[in-house]
Design a protein around this motif. Sequence first.
Motif, PDB file in Angstrom:
ATOM      1  N   SER A  30     -14.942   4.388 -14.294  1.00  0.00           N
ATOM      2  CA  SER A  30     -13.490   4.510 -14.251  1.00  0.00           C
ATOM      3  C   SER A  30     -12.988   4.991 -12.894  1.00  0.00           C
ATOM      4  N   LEU A  31     -13.859   5.595 -12.090  1.00  0.00           N
ATOM      5  CA  LEU A  31     -13.451   6.095 -10.783  1.00  0.00           C
ATOM      6  C   LEU A  31     -13.578   5.040  -9.689  1.00  0.00           C
ATOM      7  N   ASN A  32     -14.250   3.940 -10.025  1.00  0.00           N
ATOM      8  CA  ASN A  32     -14.531   2.941  -8.993  1.00  0.00           C
ATOM      9  C   ASN A  32     -13.354   2.025  -8.757  1.00  0.00           C
ATOM     10  N   THR A  33     -13.168   1.634  -7.488  1.00  0.00           N
ATOM     11  CA  THR A  33     -12.308   0.499  -7.191  1.00  0.00           C
ATOM     12  C   THR A  33     -13.163  -0.753  -7.337  1.00  0.00           C
ATOM     13  N   MET A  34     -12.685  -1.706  -8.093  1.00  0.00           N
ATOM     14  CA  MET A  34     -13.432  -2.932  -8.358  1.00  0.00           C
ATOM     15  C   MET A  34     -12.734  -4.116  -7.721  1.00  0.00           C
ATOM     16  N   GLY A  35     -13.531  -5.097  -7.338  1.00  0.00           N
ATOM     17  CA  GLY A  35     -12.943  -6.271  -6.716  1.00  0.00           C
ATOM     18  C   GLY A  35     -13.735  -7.521  -6.996  1.00  0.00           C
ATOM     19  N   TRP A  36     -13.066  -8.631  -6.868  1.00  0.00           N
ATOM     20  CA  TRP A  36     -13.703  -9.953  -6.922  1.00  0.00           C
ATOM     21  C   TRP A  36     -13.546 -10.598  -5.548  1.00  0.00           C
ATOM     22  N   TYR A  37     -14.645 -11.089  -5.021  1.00  0.00           N
ATOM     23  CA  TYR A  37     -14.679 -11.819  -3.763  1.00  0.00           C
ATOM     24  C   TYR A  37     -15.218 -13.213  -4.046  1.00  0.00           C
ATOM     25  N   ARG A  38     -15.001 -14.111  -3.105  1.00  0.00           N
ATOM     26  CA  ARG A  38     -15.592 -15.437  -3.245  1.00  0.00           C
ATOM     27  C   ARG A  38     -16.006 -15.967  -1.875  1.00  0.00           C
ATOM     28  N   GLN A  39     -16.979 -16.850  -1.935  1.00  0.00           N
ATOM     29  CA  GLN A  39     -17.457 -17.509  -0.723  1.00  0.00           C
ATOM     30  C   GLN A  39     -17.633 -18.982  -1.009  1.00  0.00           C
ATOM     31  N   ARG A  45     -16.953 -14.909   3.183  1.00  0.00           N
ATOM     32  CA  ARG A  45     -16.583 -14.257   1.932  1.00  0.00           C
ATOM     33  C   ARG A  45     -15.199 -13.638   2.092  1.00  0.00           C
ATOM     34  N   GLU A  46     -14.362 -13.816   1.056  1.00  0.00           N
ATOM     35  CA  GLU A  46     -13.003 -13.308   1.112  1.00  0.00           C
ATOM     36  C   GLU A  46     -12.651 -12.564  -0.167  1.00  0.00           C
ATOM     37  N   LEU A  47     -11.757 -11.592  -0.026  1.00  0.00           N
ATOM     38  CA  LEU A  47     -11.274 -10.866  -1.194  1.00  0.00           C
ATOM     39  C   LEU A  47     -10.345 -11.753  -2.003  1.00  0.00           C
ATOM     40  N   VAL A  48     -10.577 -11.820  -3.288  1.00  0.00           N
ATOM     41  CA  VAL A  48      -9.723 -12.570  -4.203  1.00  0.00           C
ATOM     42  C   VAL A  48      -8.739 -11.626  -4.893  1.00  0.00           C
ATOM     43  N   ALA A  49      -9.266 -10.545  -5.448  1.00  0.00           N
ATOM     44  CA  ALA A  49      -8.414  -9.588  -6.170  1.00  0.00           C
ATOM     45  C   ALA A  49      -9.131  -8.249  -6.258  1.00  0.00           C
ATOM     46  N   GLY A  50      -8.338  -7.178  -6.303  1.00  0.00           N
ATOM     47  CA  GLY A  50      -8.898  -5.841  -6.437  1.00  0.00           C
ATOM     48  C   GLY A  50      -8.094  -5.023  -7.418  1.00  0.00           C
ATOM     49  N   ILE A  51      -8.744  -4.018  -7.997  1.00  0.00           N
ATOM     50  CA  ILE A  51      -8.063  -3.126  -8.924  1.00  0.00           C
ATOM     51  C   ILE A  51      -8.603  -1.721  -8.731  1.00  0.00           C
ATOM     52  N   THR A  52      -7.696  -0.775  -8.562  1.00  0.00           N
ATOM     53  CA  THR A  52      -8.103   0.604  -8.316  1.00  0.00           C
ATOM     54  C   THR A  52      -8.403   1.319  -9.626  1.00  0.00           C
ATOM     55  N   SER A  53      -8.891   2.544  -9.499  1.00  0.00           N
ATOM     56  CA  SER A  53      -9.164   3.335 -10.694  1.00  0.00           C
ATOM     57  C   SER A  53      -7.880   3.607 -11.472  1.00  0.00           C
ATOM     58  N   GLY A  54      -6.751   3.623 -10.780  1.00  0.00           N
ATOM     59  CA  GLY A  54      -5.471   3.849 -11.442  1.00  0.00           C
ATOM     60  C   GLY A  54      -4.820   2.598 -11.991  1.00  0.00           C
ATOM     61  N   TYR A  94     -18.190 -13.131  -6.426  1.00  0.00           N
ATOM     62  CA  TYR A  94     -18.974 -11.909  -6.441  1.00  0.00           C
ATOM     63  C   TYR A  94     -18.133 -10.734  -6.916  1.00  0.00           C
ATOM     64  N   CYS A  95     -18.729  -9.914  -7.718  1.00  0.00           N
ATOM     65  CA  CYS A  95     -18.109  -8.670  -8.154  1.00  0.00           C
ATOM     66  C   CYS A  95     -18.520  -7.555  -7.186  1.00  0.00           C
ATOM     67  N   ASN A  96     -17.569  -6.698  -6.876  1.00  0.00           N
ATOM     68  CA  ASN A  96     -17.817  -5.590  -5.954  1.00  0.00           C
ATOM     69  C   ASN A  96     -17.336  -4.289  -6.577  1.00  0.00           C
ATOM     70  N   ALA A  97     -18.110  -3.231  -6.346  1.00  0.00           N
ATOM     71  CA  ALA A  97     -17.702  -1.893  -6.768  1.00  0.00           C
ATOM     72  C   ALA A  97     -17.736  -0.959  -5.570  1.00  0.00           C
ATOM     73  N   PHE A  98     -16.626  -0.298  -5.332  1.00  0.00           N
ATOM     74  CA  PHE A  98     -16.594   0.748  -4.316  1.00  0.00           C
ATOM     75  C   PHE A  98     -16.609   2.078  -5.046  1.00  0.00           C
ATOM     76  N   VAL A  99     -17.662   2.849  -4.798  1.00  0.00           N
ATOM     77  CA  VAL A  99     -17.849   4.114  -5.498  1.00  0.00           C
ATOM     78  C   VAL A  99     -17.472   5.245  -4.562  1.00  0.00           C
ATOM     79  N   PRO A 100     -16.406   5.973  -4.866  1.00  0.00           N
ATOM     80  CA  PRO A 100     -15.975   7.059  -3.989  1.00  0.00           C
ATOM     81  C   PRO A 100     -16.861   8.288  -4.142  1.00  0.00           C
ATOM     82  N   GLY A 101     -16.615   9.274  -3.324  1.00  0.00           N
ATOM     83  CA  GLY A 101     -17.364  10.518  -3.407  1.00  0.00           C
ATOM     84  C   GLY A 101     -17.806  10.984  -2.049  1.00  0.00           C
ATOM     85  N   ALA A 102     -18.685  11.957  -2.059  1.00  0.00           N
ATOM     86  CA  ALA A 102     -19.176  12.527  -0.807  1.00  0.00           C
ATOM     87  C   ALA A 102     -19.925  11.483   0.023  1.00  0.00           C
TER      88      ALA A 102
END
Length: 118
Positions: A30-39, A45-54, A94-102
């Motif tokens: 739930s804390l991750n920003t998730m995205g879909w990319y395509r090539q 590779r380009e960003l198609v769509a993203g969704i934040t934790s909020g 491609y699915c992408n996850a950006f995991v925040p934190g230290a």
Amino acid sequence: QVQLVESGGGLVQAGGSLRLSCAASGSMFSLNTMGWYRQGPGKQRELVAGITSGGSTNYADSVKGRFTISRDNAKNTVYLQMNSLKPEDTAVYYCNAFVPGARPSDYWGQGTQVTVSS
């Protein structure tokens, strides 16, 4: 460590629809920003769509009004609903996850092929 598994790709005629799913491992989804990319063939590779934790979303101009990204935190899954598909949407998605934190990190799925025939 986050593992991402995409599904839902395939062959569809122009004007058709597909829904991609990306299931993620890990308890902090739930804390991750998730995205879909395509090539696409011969393309970067380009960003198609993203969704934040909020739940805030953003889209590439080329897919606005046709694609919708959503997430179900209870299922650790992010979706990409693709409508009115065009041949130029043909790509590996491609699915992408950006995991925040230290120590923020990026994770990628293996990709799923979407082919749109004219």
